[in-house]
Scaffold this motif. Sequence first.
Motif, PDB file in Angstrom:
ATOM      1  N   ASP A   1      -2.996  -7.374   7.049  1.00 44.05           N
ATOM      2  CA  ASP A   1      -4.322  -7.065   6.529  1.00 44.05           C
ATOM      3  C   ASP A   1      -5.437  -7.253   7.549  1.00 44.05           C
ATOM      4  OD1 ASP A   1      -6.432  -6.616   4.438  1.00 44.05           O
ATOM      5  OD2 ASP A   1      -4.610  -6.554   3.272  1.00 44.05           O
TER       6      ASP A   1
ATOM      7  N   HIS B   1       2.814  -7.120   4.518  1.00 40.77           N
ATOM      8  CA  HIS B   1       1.457  -6.610   4.781  1.00 40.77           C
ATOM      9  C   HIS B   1       1.024  -6.958   6.204  1.00 40.77           C
ATOM     10  CE1 HIS B   1       0.245  -5.730   0.521  1.00 40.77           C
ATOM     11  NE2 HIS B   1       1.328  -6.471   0.317  1.00 40.77           N
TER      12      HIS B   1
ATOM     13  N   GLU C   1      -2.409   0.133   7.855  1.00 37.96           N
ATOM     14  CA  GLU C   1      -1.527  -0.962   7.432  1.00 37.96           C
ATOM     15  C   GLU C   1      -0.296  -0.432   6.688  1.00 37.96           C
ATOM     16  OE1 GLU C   1      -3.274  -3.563   4.554  1.00 37.96           O
ATOM     17  OE2 GLU C   1      -1.470  -4.811   4.373  1.00 37.96           O
TER      18      GLU C   1
ATOM     19  N   HIS D   1       0.828  -1.209   0.000  1.00 36.99           N
ATOM     20  CA  HIS D   1       0.000   0.000   0.000  1.00 36.99           C
ATOM     21  C   HIS D   1       0.868   1.268   0.000  1.00 36.99           C
ATOM     22  CE1 HIS D   1      -3.104  -3.002   0.687  1.00 36.99           C
ATOM     23  NE2 HIS D   1      -2.276  -3.504   1.588  1.00 36.99           N
TER      24      HIS D   1
ATOM     25  N   GLU E   1      -6.264  -7.486  -1.168  1.00 38.85           N
ATOM     26  CA  GLU E   1      -4.942  -6.971  -1.556  1.00 38.85           C
ATOM     27  C   GLU E   1      -4.929  -6.547  -3.022  1.00 38.85           C
ATOM     28  OE1 GLU E   1      -3.101  -6.121   0.583  1.00 38.85           O
ATOM     29  OE2 GLU E   1      -2.643  -7.585   2.132  1.00 38.85           O
TER      30      GLU E   1
HETATM   31 ZN   LIG Z   1      -2.135  -5.388   2.520  1.00 38.38          ZN
END
Ligand SMILES: [Zn+2]
Length: 266
Positions: A125, A123, A69, A54, A156
């Motif tokens: 999530d 990540h 995140e 991200h 994602e």
């Molecule tokens: Zn992610």
Amino acid sequence: LGTVVTDKSSGRLSRRAVLALAGTTAALPASAALRPLRPAKPANLPLVFLDPGHGGKDPGAIGVSGTFEKQIAFSAAQELARQLRSSGRYRVVMSRDDDVFIPLEGRVVMAQSQGAALFMSIHADALTDHTVRGASVYTLAAHASDQQTAALAVRENAADRFAGPNLGGTSPEIAAILGSLVQRETRTGSARMARAVVASLRGNVELLTSPARRAAFVVLKSTQIPSVLVEMGFMSNPLDEAALRQSAHRTVLAQALHRAIDGYFG
Ligand SMILES: [Zn+2]
């Protein structure tokens, strides 16, 4: 491709060029879009490409107490990069050095153009079930290993909705075709790396049940670079979110990933 400006001295793609490329790769054969231009440098040391998920206008998952995140992923990747660089055994490139948005395909193109030996996307999530917690690691497959993983991959891959109308994400059909293009050596390397990550995390951090999983994540589709996606935990779980906010916990995670990378290249 003719209009993409490269740095003539190194043959590397600039970040701007990668962003331009990412908008056009859908129309090109994978081999044309993703072939590395030239090794970035005399490659004495393997190049590890770290991809904090991200960034910029895409916050990623938002934790139960409001943590983004994108910030957790970036801080963890930075710590891992610091450890890897100080070991003197690797060159490290990050997909983003700050809080900027990069389309998913652009991340893969960038790793290919730099001649990366390993791609690790990082990540943390979220799921609608807030009781689910623990770290896990993902490799590419046309079909998800389970429903929970399918839901994660959809989330994602949806990051590209931030990129505008020309980059609408990858359909399940396209993902299946891309999955079949991944070379066997690449798949074998990805699976070996995933096992190393699970072994290294186990006993150090909370793990999801069946922590090695498979799904059609866009960032894992490189045909040439063994690639894994690490979910360090769930922002949707209060315990995981609280842990991931702490730099000491991220250091433990980074140490485990560092050992896994050592094991992979060792
Ligand atoms: Zn992610």
